[in-house]
Write a protein that holds these residues in place. Structure first.
Motif, PDB file in Angstrom:
ATOM      1  N   LEU A 282      -0.286  -0.348 -14.307  1.00  0.00           N
ATOM      2  CA  LEU A 282      -1.406   0.528 -13.962  1.00  0.00           C
ATOM      3  C   LEU A 282      -0.951   1.983 -13.824  1.00  0.00           C
ATOM      4  CD1 LEU A 282      -3.202  -1.733 -11.324  1.00  0.00           C
ATOM      5  CD2 LEU A 282      -3.809  -1.391 -13.719  1.00  0.00           C
ATOM      6  N   THR A 283       0.224   2.173 -13.224  1.00  0.00           N
ATOM      7  CA  THR A 283       0.740   3.534 -13.056  1.00  0.00           C
ATOM      8  C   THR A 283       1.112   4.135 -14.402  1.00  0.00           C
ATOM      9  OG1 THR A 283       1.603   2.966 -10.860  1.00  0.00           O
ATOM     10  CG2 THR A 283       2.489   4.939 -11.900  1.00  0.00           C
ATOM     11  N   ALA A 284       1.677   3.323 -15.300  1.00  0.00           N
ATOM     12  CA  ALA A 284       2.087   3.819 -16.616  1.00  0.00           C
ATOM     13  C   ALA A 284       0.906   4.374 -17.397  1.00  0.00           C
ATOM     14  CB  ALA A 284       2.765   2.698 -17.413  1.00  0.00           C
ATOM     15  N   VAL A 285      -0.258   3.786 -17.197  1.00  0.00           N
ATOM     16  CA  VAL A 285      -1.447   4.272 -17.895  1.00  0.00           C
ATOM     17  C   VAL A 285      -1.748   5.709 -17.491  1.00  0.00           C
ATOM     18  CG1 VAL A 285      -3.932   3.966 -18.152  1.00  0.00           C
ATOM     19  CG2 VAL A 285      -2.426   1.973 -18.170  1.00  0.00           C
ATOM     20  N   THR A 286      -1.524   6.035 -16.225  1.00  0.00           N
ATOM     21  CA  THR A 286      -1.863   7.377 -15.739  1.00  0.00           C
ATOM     22  C   THR A 286      -0.820   8.426 -16.102  1.00  0.00           C
ATOM     23  OG1 THR A 286      -0.785   7.127 -13.571  1.00  0.00           O
ATOM     24  CG2 THR A 286      -3.030   6.293 -13.784  1.00  0.00           C
TER      25      THR A 286
ATOM     26  N   LEU B  27       0.834  -1.208   0.000  1.00  0.00           N
ATOM     27  CA  LEU B  27       0.000   0.000   0.000  1.00  0.00           C
ATOM     28  C   LEU B  27       0.868   1.257   0.000  1.00  0.00           C
ATOM     29  CD1 LEU B  27      -2.708   1.522   0.312  1.00  0.00           C
ATOM     30  CD2 LEU B  27      -2.488   1.194   2.784  1.00  0.00           C
ATOM     31  N   LEU B  28       1.806   1.317   0.921  1.00  0.00           N
ATOM     32  CA  LEU B  28       2.668   2.492   1.019  1.00  0.00           C
ATOM     33  C   LEU B  28       3.572   2.617  -0.203  1.00  0.00           C
ATOM     34  CD1 LEU B  28       3.535   4.894   2.698  1.00  0.00           C
ATOM     35  CD2 LEU B  28       5.105   3.399   3.949  1.00  0.00           C
ATOM     36  N   GLY B  29       4.116   1.482  -0.644  1.00  0.00           N
ATOM     37  CA  GLY B  29       5.019   1.513  -1.790  1.00  0.00           C
ATOM     38  C   GLY B  29       4.338   1.941  -3.078  1.00  0.00           C
ATOM     39  N   SER B  30       3.147   1.428  -3.345  1.00  0.00           N
ATOM     40  CA  SER B  30       2.440   1.785  -4.580  1.00  0.00           C
ATOM     41  C   SER B  30       1.972   3.230  -4.543  1.00  0.00           C
ATOM     42  CB  SER B  30       1.256   0.836  -4.814  1.00  0.00           C
ATOM     43  OG  SER B  30       0.359   0.853  -3.718  1.00  0.00           O
ATOM     44  N   LEU B  31       1.604   3.721  -3.369  1.00  0.00           N
ATOM     45  CA  LEU B  31       1.207   5.123  -3.236  1.00  0.00           C
ATOM     46  C   LEU B  31       2.396   6.033  -3.565  1.00  0.00           C
ATOM     47  CD1 LEU B  31      -0.826   6.615  -0.263  1.00  0.00           C
ATOM     48  CD2 LEU B  31       1.099   7.832  -1.261  1.00  0.00           C
ATOM     49  N   LEU B  32       3.544   5.751  -2.959  1.00  0.00           N
ATOM     50  CA  LEU B  32       4.725   6.581  -3.189  1.00  0.00           C
ATOM     51  C   LEU B  32       5.228   6.463  -4.629  1.00  0.00           C
ATOM     52  CD1 LEU B  32       6.630   5.985   0.161  1.00  0.00           C
ATOM     53  CD2 LEU B  32       5.527   8.093  -0.585  1.00  0.00           C
ATOM     54  N   GLN B  33       5.054   5.291  -5.224  1.00  0.00           N
ATOM     55  CA  GLN B  33       5.491   5.130  -6.609  1.00  0.00           C
ATOM     56  C   GLN B  33       4.646   5.981  -7.547  1.00  0.00           C
ATOM     57  OE1 GLN B  33       6.893   1.363  -7.844  1.00  0.00           O
ATOM     58  NE2 GLN B  33       6.107   1.526  -9.902  1.00  0.00           N
ATOM     59  N   ARG B  34       3.369   6.082  -7.280  1.00  0.00           N
ATOM     60  CA  ARG B  34       2.519   6.927  -8.122  1.00  0.00           C
ATOM     61  C   ARG B  34       2.903   8.397  -8.008  1.00  0.00           C
ATOM     62  NH1 ARG B  34       0.934  10.143 -10.615  1.00  0.00           N
ATOM     63  NH2 ARG B  34      -1.054  10.502 -11.684  1.00  0.00           N
TER      64      ARG B  34
ATOM     65  N   MET C 109      -2.222  -2.751  -3.644  1.00  0.00           N
ATOM     66  CA  MET C 109      -1.675  -2.033  -4.799  1.00  0.00           C
ATOM     67  C   MET C 109      -2.734  -1.135  -5.432  1.00  0.00           C
ATOM     68  SD  MET C 109      -0.106  -3.707  -8.217  1.00  0.00           S
ATOM     69  CE  MET C 109      -1.717  -4.428  -8.540  1.00  0.00           C
ATOM     70  N   VAL C 110      -3.924  -1.653  -5.643  1.00  0.00           N
ATOM     71  CA  VAL C 110      -5.003  -0.860  -6.243  1.00  0.00           C
ATOM     72  C   VAL C 110      -5.357   0.318  -5.339  1.00  0.00           C
ATOM     73  CG1 VAL C 110      -7.430  -0.883  -6.909  1.00  0.00           C
ATOM     74  CG2 VAL C 110      -5.947  -2.787  -7.562  1.00  0.00           C
ATOM     75  N   LEU C 111      -5.446   0.073  -4.045  1.00  0.00           N
ATOM     76  CA  LEU C 111      -5.760   1.149  -3.101  1.00  0.00           C
ATOM     77  C   LEU C 111      -4.646   2.185  -3.073  1.00  0.00           C
ATOM     78  CD1 LEU C 111      -7.560   2.377  -0.928  1.00  0.00           C
ATOM     79  CD2 LEU C 111      -6.451   0.860   0.754  1.00  0.00           C
ATOM     80  N   GLY C 112      -3.386   1.722  -3.124  1.00  0.00           N
ATOM     81  CA  GLY C 112      -2.261   2.645  -3.110  1.00  0.00           C
ATOM     82  C   GLY C 112      -2.235   3.553  -4.326  1.00  0.00           C
TER      83      GLY C 112
ATOM     84  N   LEU D 242      -5.099   6.149  -4.014  1.00  0.00           N
ATOM     85  CA  LEU D 242      -4.742   7.236  -3.105  1.00  0.00           C
ATOM     86  C   LEU D 242      -3.639   8.107  -3.690  1.00  0.00           C
ATOM     87  CD1 LEU D 242      -4.758   5.291   0.289  1.00  0.00           C
ATOM     88  CD2 LEU D 242      -6.511   6.855  -0.575  1.00  0.00           C
ATOM     89  N   GLY D 243      -2.686   7.471  -4.376  1.00  0.00           N
ATOM     90  CA  GLY D 243      -1.576   8.214  -4.952  1.00  0.00           C
ATOM     91  C   GLY D 243      -2.011   9.211  -6.008  1.00  0.00           C
ATOM     92  N   VAL D 244      -2.989   8.820  -6.832  1.00  0.00           N
ATOM     93  CA  VAL D 244      -3.507   9.727  -7.862  1.00  0.00           C
ATOM     94  C   VAL D 244      -4.081  10.982  -7.224  1.00  0.00           C
ATOM     95  CG1 VAL D 244      -5.318  10.008  -9.607  1.00  0.00           C
ATOM     96  CG2 VAL D 244      -3.928   7.932  -9.573  1.00  0.00           C
ATOM     97  N   ARG D 245      -4.706  10.819  -6.085  1.00  0.00           N
ATOM     98  CA  ARG D 245      -5.325  11.963  -5.414  1.00  0.00           C
ATOM     99  C   ARG D 245      -4.328  12.775  -4.587  1.00  0.00           C
ATOM    100  NH1 ARG D 245      -8.372   8.660  -7.233  1.00  0.00           N
ATOM    101  NH2 ARG D 245     -10.590   9.005  -7.685  1.00  0.00           N
ATOM    102  N   ILE D 246      -3.309  12.122  -4.091  1.00  0.00           N
ATOM    103  CA  ILE D 246      -2.324  12.821  -3.271  1.00  0.00           C
ATOM    104  C   ILE D 246      -1.266  13.515  -4.121  1.00  0.00           C
ATOM    105  CG2 ILE D 246      -0.430  12.428  -1.624  1.00  0.00           C
ATOM    106  CD1 ILE D 246      -2.155  10.258  -0.353  1.00  0.00           C
ATOM    107  N   ALA D 247      -0.965  12.958  -5.288  1.00  0.00           N
ATOM    108  CA  ALA D 247       0.133  13.456  -6.132  1.00  0.00           C
ATOM    109  C   ALA D 247       0.112  14.969  -6.367  1.00  0.00           C
ATOM    110  CB  ALA D 247       0.136  12.710  -7.467  1.00  0.00           C
ATOM    111  N   PRO D 248      -1.041  15.590  -6.659  1.00  0.00           N
ATOM    112  CA  PRO D 248      -1.032  17.037  -6.907  1.00  0.00           C
ATOM    113  C   PRO D 248      -0.664  17.878  -5.684  1.00  0.00           C
ATOM    114  CG  PRO D 248      -3.030  16.021  -7.791  1.00  0.00           C
ATOM    115  CD  PRO D 248      -2.382  15.013  -6.906  1.00  0.00           C
ATOM    116  N   HIS D 249      -0.707  17.262  -4.496  1.00  0.00           N
ATOM    117  CA  HIS D 249      -0.504  18.019  -3.263  1.00  0.00           C
ATOM    118  C   HIS D 249       0.821  17.710  -2.565  1.00  0.00           C
ATOM    119  CE1 HIS D 249      -4.737  18.949  -3.781  1.00  0.00           C
ATOM    120  NE2 HIS D 249      -5.004  17.655  -3.805  1.00  0.00           N
TER     121      HIS D 249
END
Length: 249
Positions: free
Chosen positions: A57-61, A13-20, A205-208, A211-218
């Motif tokens: 999944l991250t590459a798509v975004t 969870l933490l790793g996928s969030l930070l990777q995004r 991973m999906v949850l991370g 959350l990462g997509v929403r946190i990234a701008p901030h």
């Protein structure tokens, strides 16, 4: 949920969030944690698969920022490092592999953090190829291709936005290559991993990513990357100590 599945869920969870947010994080954080929880063979195999799916999944975004020429200069060489990594896994005891995982991670992170100011500027195909070979070797053994590619990206002066995006398809290839070679050579066995671990890892991973997509701008990507590197140093040190204790005990 077992303790191993809970630990896996938290790390992924933490790793996928930070990777995004920063471009790297899943392998750095989950690699040493899962090595300790599940062992450095099947544990890293699980990380290889999760990292490949997560990067897809991250590459798509972030696909608009991927530099496919830079990707092509590194990706084909990952297999050259993955083969000797799989051979080493087949002929090394578990505690020694834990030590190797910890040492490789700490050396790579030291270069990325403390030594980045001393990395000279590089150009041409050879440095890119070397980073691919080292990345493939480290990903197969420790689930972390990111540090080797990061050192090269810094030396080649990649723009942060392009770097974070282009890492994702590279991670897809490195994860698939490492998994396939370990399975084909018998260095690891995916059937040893129970369904609960796959469910926990994929859900986290999906949850991370969500959350990462929403946190990234901030959150500044540099700050997220520093958090990932700090956690990875802690995990690498723990894996090293655990493995050394096993060898000496």
């Amino acid at each position: 949920m077992t303790a191993a599945a809970a630990g896996l869920f938290t790390a992924v969870l933490l790793g996928s969030l930070l990777q995004r947010v920063s471009g790297m994080g899943l392998g750095l954080i989950a690699g040493p944690v899962v090595s300790i929880l599940l062992g450095p063979v099947e544990g890293i195999l699980l990380v290889n698969v999760l990292a490949a799916v997560n990067a897809t999944l991250t590459a798509v975004t972030v696909r608009k920022n991927v530099d496919w020429r830079k990707f092509a200069s590194i990706a084909p060489y990952l297999v050259l490092g993955a083969v000797p990594g799989a051979i080493l896994i087949r002929h090394s005891p578990t505690d020694l592999l834990l030590v190797i995982v910890g040492v490789l991670l700490l050396i790579a992170l030291s270069v990325v953090t403390l030594g980045k100011r001393y990395v000279p500027r590089v150009n041409g195909a050879l440095p890119a190829a070397i980073s691919g070979v080292i990345g493939g070797f480290m990903n197969t053994l420790a689930g972390v291709a990111g540090p080797a590619i990061t050192v090269y990206a810094q030396a080649a002066r990649w723009e942060q936005r392009v770097y974070a995006a282009t890492l994702q398809p590279i991670f897809v290839v490195s994860g698939v290559v490492s998994f396939a070679i370990k399975e084909l050579t018998g260095a690891a066995d995916v059937s040893a991993l129970g369904p609960e671990l796959w469910i926990a890892g994929l859900a986290a991973m999906v949850l991370g990513i969500f959350l990462g997509v929403r946190i990234a701008p901030h959150v500044p990507s540099a700050k997220a990357r520093n958090i990932a590197l700090g956690l990875a140093i802690l995990g690498g040190g723990t894996a090293l100590v655990r493995g050394a204790a096993g060898l000496l005990g």
